[in-house]
Enzyme design. Sequence first.
Site, PDB file in Angstrom:
ATOM      1  N   THR A  93      -3.206  10.686  -3.543  1.00  0.00           N
ATOM      2  CA  THR A  93      -3.650  10.793  -2.363  1.00  0.00           C
ATOM      3  C   THR A  93      -2.965   9.978  -1.259  1.00  0.00           C
ATOM      4  O   THR A  93      -2.182   8.905  -1.482  1.00  0.00           O
ATOM      5  CB  THR A  93      -5.159  10.081  -2.313  1.00  0.00           C
ATOM      6  OG1 THR A  93      -5.204   8.810  -2.776  1.00  0.00           O
ATOM      7  CG2 THR A  93      -5.753  11.036  -3.160  1.00  0.00           C
ATOM      8  N   GLY A  94      -2.790  10.237   0.052  1.00  0.00           N
ATOM      9  CA  GLY A  94      -2.359   9.513   1.092  1.00  0.00           C
ATOM     10  C   GLY A  94      -0.634   9.731   0.770  1.00  0.00           C
ATOM     11  O   GLY A  94      -0.077   8.697   0.856  1.00  0.00           O
ATOM     12  N   SER A 106       3.355   9.374   3.224  1.00  0.00           N
ATOM     13  CA  SER A 106       4.440   8.480   3.929  1.00  0.00           C
ATOM     14  C   SER A 106       4.471   7.275   3.047  1.00  0.00           C
ATOM     15  O   SER A 106       3.505   7.126   2.009  1.00  0.00           O
ATOM     16  CB  SER A 106       4.195   8.091   5.321  1.00  0.00           C
ATOM     17  OG  SER A 106       3.083   7.335   5.384  1.00  0.00           O
ATOM     18  N   GLY A 122       2.938   6.206  -1.049  1.00  0.00           N
ATOM     19  CA  GLY A 122       2.505   7.438  -1.612  1.00  0.00           C
ATOM     20  C   GLY A 122       3.676   8.514  -1.549  1.00  0.00           C
ATOM     21  O   GLY A 122       3.863   9.163  -2.839  1.00  0.00           O
ATOM     22  N   SER A 168      -3.971  -4.610  -3.235  1.00  0.00           N
ATOM     23  CA  SER A 168      -3.187  -5.157  -2.298  1.00  0.00           C
ATOM     24  C   SER A 168      -3.102  -6.733  -2.934  1.00  0.00           C
ATOM     25  O   SER A 168      -4.152  -7.304  -3.460  1.00  0.00           O
ATOM     26  CB  SER A 168      -3.780  -5.179  -0.990  1.00  0.00           C
ATOM     27  OG  SER A 168      -3.264  -6.420  -0.219  1.00  0.00           O
ATOM     28  N   TYR A 214     -10.483  -5.932   5.269  1.00  0.00           N
ATOM     29  CA  TYR A 214      -9.589  -5.467   4.525  1.00  0.00           C
ATOM     30  C   TYR A 214      -9.343  -5.703   3.008  1.00  0.00           C
ATOM     31  O   TYR A 214      -9.571  -5.348   2.190  1.00  0.00           O
ATOM     32  CB  TYR A 214      -8.238  -5.668   5.162  1.00  0.00           C
ATOM     33  CG  TYR A 214      -6.983  -5.294   4.431  1.00  0.00           C
ATOM     34  CD1 TYR A 214      -6.802  -3.867   4.323  1.00  0.00           C
ATOM     35  CD2 TYR A 214      -6.339  -6.066   3.623  1.00  0.00           C
ATOM     36  CE1 TYR A 214      -5.496  -3.577   3.607  1.00  0.00           C
ATOM     37  CE2 TYR A 214      -5.228  -5.439   2.854  1.00  0.00           C
ATOM     38  CZ  TYR A 214      -4.682  -4.352   3.076  1.00  0.00           C
ATOM     39  OH  TYR A 214      -3.580  -3.718   2.009  1.00  0.00           O
TER      40      TYR A 214
END
Length: 256
Positions: free
Chosen positions: A16-17, A20, A23, A143, A156
């Site tokens: 997914t994503g 760019s 991904g 992350s 985030y």
Amino acid sequence: MRARSSRFNDKIALITGGTSGMGLATAHRLLAEGAHVVITGRDKTRLDAAVEELNGGDRVLAMPGDAANLADLDALTAAIQDRYGRLDVVFANAGIGAFQPYTDVTEAEFYRVVDINFKAAFFTIQKTLPLLADHAAIVINASFALHRGGPGAALYSATKAAVHNLARTLAAELAPKGIRVNSVSPGYTATPAFYAEASAEVQAAAVAAVAANRIGTADDIAAAVAFLASDEASYINGQDLTIDGGLVAATPAPMV
């Protein structure tokens, strides 16, 4: 396109994503190692450009859609079922960076970021679960921010902590099905999104904060995702792999 190895020969991978950054780099990597790759993205123009760049012919299936939209996920799973009948790898990668002072976060922004960074991963896995083959692998993009506090990153970082814990929880829940679930935690990574959001000063500060004296590349992340998704990682489950050049764990020499 020259294959690096055959670890993913005839395997079906969803990213997914995938238009760019990390991904797209992962799509390149898995395709080069023999996989059939399904990529998704919300922007049809960028999706078409990614397909052209991948140049994988009928080994690439591109599906426009929003990973946080359940109707789009239903259409995605139906298309995968019709074309392949199964999935062997899921890289739940769709996500955004969103940074602002805690006091400035509105309810609308809260739901926007939670939808894209957490809801999308949660329901991508739920909706594709019936397609996952025995010994399938799921990797969720988290992350480094979940491992340390930072100003302006409350929302985030909380969403990334959520997907990190989702990986651990699903590792336990899906283990009886032979499905492994891990997450990756990239550090500062040279992607179009990073360069769009970070000023030259922020970019320089990012390099200075990393023991390796550089920021990561999308290919660095893709290599780690490919490892976790491969049979070489068959005994790795419920783990988070931090790919950050030492950002979290090591102090750069000039700072000692």
